[in-house]
Enzyme design. Structure first.
Site, PDB file in Angstrom:
ATOM      1  CB  SER A 129      -4.191  55.216  35.582  1.00 45.62           C
ATOM      2  OG  SER A 129      -4.354  55.840  36.831  1.00 45.62           O
ATOM      3  CG  ASP A 284     -12.100  55.172  37.099  1.00 43.50           C
ATOM      4  OD1 ASP A 284     -11.795  55.505  38.266  1.00 43.50           O
ATOM      5  OD2 ASP A 284     -11.258  55.063  36.189  1.00 43.50           O
ATOM      6  CG  HIS A 313      -8.599  53.513  38.208  1.00 44.40           C
ATOM      7  ND1 HIS A 313      -8.685  54.439  37.195  1.00 44.40           N
ATOM      8  CD2 HIS A 313      -7.265  53.409  38.488  1.00 44.40           C
ATOM      9  CE1 HIS A 313      -7.480  54.874  36.881  1.00 44.40           C
ATOM     10  NE2 HIS A 313      -6.599  54.252  37.643  1.00 44.40           N
TER      11      HIS A 313
END
Length: 337
Positions: A129, A284, A313
């Site tokens: 991330s 995602d 995600h």
């Protein structure tokens, strides 16, 4: 969780001009630095994450094995451990905490790596991330130092759609009257709970919810998941101003803003010399594979390897053993190359 170290940055001038006086970078290390300092890995944290939240990918027999590598996990500026709105004295406390960029985070980490440990080469930089964004930044800021990068479920430049999602998170927090423009005395929990519910529709995919996979995490119903996992996530020692500081960092992330590139993201990506293994997750919603396919086209030595499955995600969060095995195997292969 309280077992970490502090690197004193002193008067640390940020990319946008403010100077954090007495700035601190919190970090933890795993393993032992080799005599030739050739086994170092940097593994930055993510939005609201702390160093212990990265430990799912570190361990004996894994690619990031502390018996083999010296793994440095620096905490992002703004995460509550490193210099943040919640722990900085006036005048840069709380709502007055300055804007921090991904470039600033990597500049601080570079000082830690070189000044504290005397490391000149990094075997690998990897992260999930916002940690992936810092991974890209490491390769752009220090192309001669970074040998390999493996950003997963993240991007080199925050997309317009991603920025819109984050506006929803920001609005939920700041709409709580208790937020008081950032000068609250107690956490605006109504706003944090609302932000959690905004986030819930994005962190996991539609297919994850369709298949009720939250049950595999121990939640008995959708509402139980929204309260127990998501609201619990945002209320677990997380400060509203800290979240907004990191949110701004995320929204404004772009390796093209590195000094010398004048906003040219493609030129910044082309400057990367590290071998790159880029791993977006199949579903995602923040960082879809097609975005990272675009980035890979501009990196000289890069491979795109999509993490399969429906966890979206959070394929990179350590929540699903299949995704953990996929990422670990890819890191093992990259480190052996």
């Amino acid at each position: 969780m309280n077992d970490y170290q502090i690197f004193e940055l002193g008067d640390f001038t940020l990319q946008h001009g403010a100077t954090l006086r007495g700035a601190k970078l919190a970090y933890q290390t795993y393993g032992t630095l080799a005599a030739d300092r050739g086994n170092a890995v940097v593994y930055p944290t993510w939005y609201s994450g702390r160093h212990w939240d990265n430990e799912w990918l570190i361990g004996p027999g894994m690619a990031l094995d502390p018996e083999r590598y010296f793994i440095i996990v620096p905490n992002m500026l703004g995460n509550g451990l490193s210099s943040s709105p919640s722990n900085t004295p006036p005048p840069y406390d709380r709502a007055r905490f300055p804007r921090v960029t991904v470039y600033d985070n990597v500049a601080a980490q570079h000082r830690l790596v070189t000044e504290r440990f005397g490391i000149e080469r990094l075997r690998l930089v990897t992260g999930w991330s916002m940690g992936a964004g810092q991974t890209y930044q490491w390769a752009v800021s220090h192309p001669d130092m970074v040998e390999r990068i493996a950003p997963f479920c993240g991007s080199s430049r925050t997309s317009p759609h991603n920025k819109v999602f984050l506006e929803g998170v920001k609005a939920a927090i700041t709409a709580d009257a208790a937020f008081a423009g950032g000068w609250y005395r107690e956490q605006p929990t109504t706003g944090l709970r609302a932000a959690a519910r905004v986030y819930a529709g994005w962190g996991f995919s539609q297919a994850f919810y369709w298949d009720h996979l939250y049950r595999s995490l121990g939640y008995s119903s959708l509402e139980d998941f929204l309260v127990g996992f998501w609201e619990g996530f945002f209320l677990d020692g997380r400060d509203a101003n800290n979240l907004l500081t990191m949110l701004w960092t995320w929204q404004n992330a772009d390796v093209g803003l590195t000094p010398g590139f004048d906003g040219d993201t493609v030129a910044a990506l082309r400057s990367i010399r590290a071998r790159a293994l880029v791993m977006p997750a199949e579903k995602d919603l923040y960082f879809p594979p097609e975005d990272e396919e675009w980035a890979v086209r501009h990196i000289p030595d890069a491979e795109l390897r999509v993490i399969p499955g429906v966890w979206g995600h959070f394929a990179g969060h350590g929540s699903n053993p299949d995704d953990t095995r996929f990422i670990d195997a890819a890191l093992r292969e990259l480190l052996a190359a």
